[in-house]
Design a protein around this motif. Structure first.
Motif, short mmCIF file in Angstrom:
data_model
loop_
_atom_site.label_atom_id
_atom_site.label_comp_id
_atom_site.label_asym_id
_atom_site.label_seq_id
_atom_site.Cartn_x
_atom_site.Cartn_y
_atom_site.Cartn_z
N ALA A 10 0.84 -1.21 0.00
CA ALA A 10 0.00 0.00 0.00
C ALA A 10 0.87 1.25 0.00
N ASN A 11 1.95 1.23 0.77
CA ASN A 11 2.85 2.39 0.83
C ASN A 11 3.62 2.56 -0.48
N GLN A 12 4.04 1.42 -1.04
CA GLN A 12 4.76 1.49 -2.32
C GLN A 12 3.88 2.14 -3.39
N LEU A 13 2.57 1.79 -3.33
CA LEU A 13 1.65 2.37 -4.32
C LEU A 13 1.47 3.86 -4.07
N GLY A 14 1.38 4.26 -2.78
CA GLY A 14 1.28 5.69 -2.46
C GLY A 14 2.48 6.43 -3.01
N PHE A 15 3.66 5.81 -2.87
CA PHE A 15 4.90 6.42 -3.36
C PHE A 15 4.88 6.52 -4.89
N LEU A 67 -6.48 -0.05 -0.20
CA LEU A 67 -5.76 -1.05 0.61
C LEU A 67 -5.64 -0.59 2.06
N LEU A 68 -5.35 0.71 2.25
CA LEU A 68 -5.17 1.20 3.62
C LEU A 68 -6.50 1.30 4.37
N ILE A 69 -7.55 1.66 3.63
CA ILE A 69 -8.89 1.75 4.25
C ILE A 69 -9.30 0.35 4.73
N LYS A 70 -9.01 -0.65 3.88
CA LYS A 70 -9.38 -2.03 4.23
C LYS A 70 -8.53 -2.53 5.39
N LEU A 127 -1.26 19.50 0.10
CA LEU A 127 -2.05 18.54 0.88
C LEU A 127 -1.34 17.18 0.97
N VAL A 128 -0.75 16.75 -0.16
CA VAL A 128 -0.08 15.44 -0.17
C VAL A 128 1.15 15.48 0.74
N THR A 129 1.87 16.61 0.75
CA THR A 129 3.05 16.73 1.62
C THR A 129 2.62 16.59 3.08
N ASP A 138 5.91 9.26 12.65
CA ASP A 138 6.46 8.46 13.74
C ASP A 138 6.94 7.08 13.30
N HIS A 139 6.83 6.77 12.00
CA HIS A 139 7.35 5.46 11.54
C HIS A 139 7.74 5.54 10.07
N PHE A 140 8.76 6.35 9.79
CA PHE A 140 9.24 6.48 8.41
C PHE A 140 9.55 5.11 7.80
N PHE A 142 11.37 3.19 4.34
CA PHE A 142 12.54 3.61 3.55
C PHE A 142 12.15 4.52 2.39
N LEU A 143 10.83 4.52 2.05
CA LEU A 143 10.38 5.38 0.95
C LEU A 143 10.05 6.80 1.41
N THR A 144 9.72 6.93 2.71
CA THR A 144 9.24 8.24 3.20
C THR A 144 10.24 9.39 2.96
#
Ligand code: HEM
Length: 192
Positions: A10-15, A67-70, A127-129, A138-140, A142-144
């Motif tokens: 889910a995070n990779q997709l956000g990235f 994915l994150l909502i689920k 907004l995205v930033t 509080d939990h970076f 490696f993509l953050t």
């Protein structure tokens, strides 16, 4: 010690959505800040494919959000929960509006309003930033850091573009003021 978490799908997709979105903003902003890049092949390629890249970014953001909502069992219809995700949701709404109006028919129908609507993309930038920082502070993963550096650099580029545009406007206005008023030509021939 400061450690970086793994980034789930889910995070990779956000990235990925973020990267595609930034790519759509590059041509206009880079062209104004670095005019010498105008003729570059890559630049012209992005300009040609900008709409499809924007739609792709929206599609990836849909799956990221879904994915994150689920995963977190988020109920966006619950006002207090919706507030927690307000930056994500509002940038998502902007992405949606831009994606459905990224076609020639809408450009023709909306005329000047199309440009106003598509300028919302710069609101989404902020907004995205906020969304990334708020959700990841509080939990970076490696993509953050990469995502944050990319999005903040884009903001700096955009602000620089705005300064250049304002300066150009001012010079134009000054030139207009200082140019001599054209003499009115008095016609000596009488019309019948
Ligand atoms: C309904 C809309 C959205 C929801 C509910 C949502 C939710 C989330 C959540 C909960 C996180 C934190 C993940 C974690 O703690 O590991 C996150 C991170 C992130 N989101 Fe969203 N998001 C939405 C829209 C967007 C949009 C439109 C983008 C577009 C670029 C985006 C890009 C990101 C990025 C880049 C991260 C950080 C990933 C990382 O560094 O690992 N999100 N999102």
């Amino acid at each position: 010690m400061f450690t970086l978490d793994n980034a789930p799908l889910a995070n990779q997709l956000g990235f990925l959505a973020l990267v595609a979105y930034i790519v759509t903003l590059l041509p206009t902003n880079v062209r104004i800040v670095f005019p010498e890049t105008k003729q570059m092949k890559f630049h012209r390629w992005i300009l040609k494919n900008r709409r499809i890249i924007g739609i792709l970014s929206f599609a990836i953001a849909v799956v990221h959000g879904f994915l994150l909502i689920k995963k977190r069992d988020i109920d966006l219809f619950e006002p207090s929960t919706c507030w927690i995700y307000i930056q994500g949701v509002s940038s998502f709404i902007i992405f949606f509006l831009l994606a459905i109006t990224s076609n020639d028919w809408c450009v023709k129908k909306l005329k000047k309003n199309w440009k106003h609507l598509h300028n919302l993309t710069y609101l989404a930038l902020f907004l995205v930033t906020w969304h990334i920082y708020d959700k990841m502070s509080d939990h970076f993963s490696f993509l953050t850091p990469i995502g944050l550096v990319a999005v903040v650099s884009m903001i700096v580029l955009y602000l620089k573009r705005r300064v250049i545009e304002d300066q150009n406007e001012q010079t134009k206005a000054q030139k207009k003021l200082s140019s001599p008023t054209p003499l009115v030509k008095i016609s000596t021939t009488s019309s019948k």
